[in-house]
Design an enzyme around this catalytic site. Structure first.
Site, PDB file in Angstrom:
ATOM      1  N   LYS A 144      43.339  36.336  28.271  1.00  0.00           N
ATOM      2  CA  LYS A 144      44.147  35.770  29.351  1.00  0.00           C
ATOM      3  C   LYS A 144      43.671  34.380  29.740  1.00  0.00           C
ATOM      4  CE  LYS A 144      43.624  39.112  32.396  1.00  0.00           C
ATOM      5  NZ  LYS A 144      43.837  40.041  33.527  1.00  0.00           N
ATOM      6  N   HIS A 155      32.584  46.344  40.592  1.00  0.00           N
ATOM      7  CA  HIS A 155      33.322  45.348  39.808  1.00  0.00           C
ATOM      8  C   HIS A 155      32.456  44.794  38.682  1.00  0.00           C
ATOM      9  CE1 HIS A 155      36.503  42.547  38.957  1.00  0.00           C
ATOM     10  NE2 HIS A 155      35.712  41.511  39.134  1.00  0.00           N
ATOM     11  N   ASP A 174      45.087  45.822  43.060  1.00  0.00           N
ATOM     12  CA  ASP A 174      45.351  45.355  44.421  1.00  0.00           C
ATOM     13  C   ASP A 174      46.863  45.260  44.642  1.00  0.00           C
ATOM     14  OD1 ASP A 174      45.242  44.323  46.964  1.00  0.00           O
ATOM     15  OD2 ASP A 174      44.359  42.408  46.402  1.00  0.00           O
ATOM     16  N   THR A 175      47.451  44.115  44.409  1.00  0.00           N
ATOM     17  CA  THR A 175      48.901  43.968  44.595  1.00  0.00           C
ATOM     18  C   THR A 175      49.678  44.350  43.334  1.00  0.00           C
ATOM     19  OG1 THR A 175      48.952  41.663  43.853  1.00  0.00           O
ATOM     20  CG2 THR A 175      48.504  42.063  46.201  1.00  0.00           C
ATOM     21  N   ALA A 176      48.975  44.482  42.211  1.00  0.00           N
ATOM     22  CA  ALA A 176      49.555  44.871  40.917  1.00  0.00           C
ATOM     23  C   ALA A 176      50.455  43.795  40.318  1.00  0.00           C
ATOM     24  CB  ALA A 176      50.326  46.193  41.020  1.00  0.00           C
ATOM     25  N   ARG A 229      44.106  31.612  33.212  1.00  0.00           N
ATOM     26  CA  ARG A 229      44.466  31.615  34.634  1.00  0.00           C
ATOM     27  C   ARG A 229      45.043  30.249  35.007  1.00  0.00           C
ATOM     28  NH1 ARG A 229      43.315  35.873  37.622  1.00  0.00           N
ATOM     29  NH2 ARG A 229      41.890  37.453  36.789  1.00  0.00           N
ATOM     30  N   ASP A 238      41.245  49.515  34.108  1.00  0.00           N
ATOM     31  CA  ASP A 238      40.686  48.473  34.961  1.00  0.00           C
ATOM     32  C   ASP A 238      39.873  49.133  36.063  1.00  0.00           C
ATOM     33  OD1 ASP A 238      40.149  45.897  35.782  1.00  0.00           O
ATOM     34  OD2 ASP A 238      42.243  45.279  35.814  1.00  0.00           O
TER      35      ASP A 238
END
Length: 204
Positions: free
Chosen positions: A83, A19, A113-115, A85, A109
């Site tokens: 972006k 990462h 994960d969950t997209a 948050r 990327d």
């Protein structure tokens, strides 16, 4: 985790697209850090893209350097999504640095994960005028409704490596990183510098 691996007796680590590259600094043992970036580049080079109207999009500021490497490899432009948050595990695209209007976009990327955030951002990029959108990520974790979200999203393809077993189908495609790992393991075993592999292009 680095300390646990070392305490268990591991004396070397070969890994793929951490990462953050700085994670290597947590290890007191040698780390060979590979990247799938150029595998993705080779995959997209087989596409019949108009490279003058194609742009690699970094999903955030943190991936800008990697996106630039991929865009240089492909010979196209780069753009950066800015972006914010508003809450944990959620992000909103506030703007894009670069021109994406009417262009084929490749979002790169390190993991999906969950997209949820990715698909929301894809819709925002579409609303900003992006053309066809392709997504690529090294680690397709695909937890929860990720695959369903990706297949429903306004993307052409989502390409991930086979580093994590993934059920392909619909918009989900995979590319193999087996050869890169095999060459890295062989180089370590024979005490050769990893920089000799594939012209040194796949080692970060």
């Amino acid at each position: 985790v680095a300390n646990l691996l070392e305490a268990a007796g591991v004396d070397r680590v070969i890994t793929l697209d951490l990462h953050s590259g700085q994670i290597q600094g947590f290890f007191d043992i040698p780390v060979t850090h590979l990247t799938a970036l150029y595998n993705f580049g080779d995959y997209f080079k087989t596409k019949d893209f108009d490279w003058d109207n194609t742009v690699v999009v970094s999903p955030d500021m943190g991936r800008a350097k990697v996106a630039k490497k991929l865009s240089d490899y492909l010979g196209c432009e780069v753009a950066i999504a800015h972006k914010s948050r508003p809450k944990h595990n959620a992000a909103e695209v506030m703007g894009v640095i670069g021109d994406i209007v009417g262009k084929t976009c490749i979002i790169n990327d390190d993991m999906i994960d969950t997209a949820g955030t990715l698909c929301a951002n894809v819709k925002e990029l579409k609303a900003m005028g992006a053309g066809d959108i392709y997504v690529c990520a090294t680690h397709g974790i695909f937890s929860g409704p990720a695959i369903e979200r990706l297949n429903d999203a306004p993307i052409v393809e989502c390409v991930v490596t086979d580093a994590i077993p993934v059920e392909v189908g619909g918009k989900i495609k995979t590319i193999s990183v087996a050869e890169e790992f095999a060459q890295a393991i062989s180089a370590v075993y024979h005490e050769e510098p990893v920089s000799t592999l594939v012209g040194g292009d796949f080692a970060l």
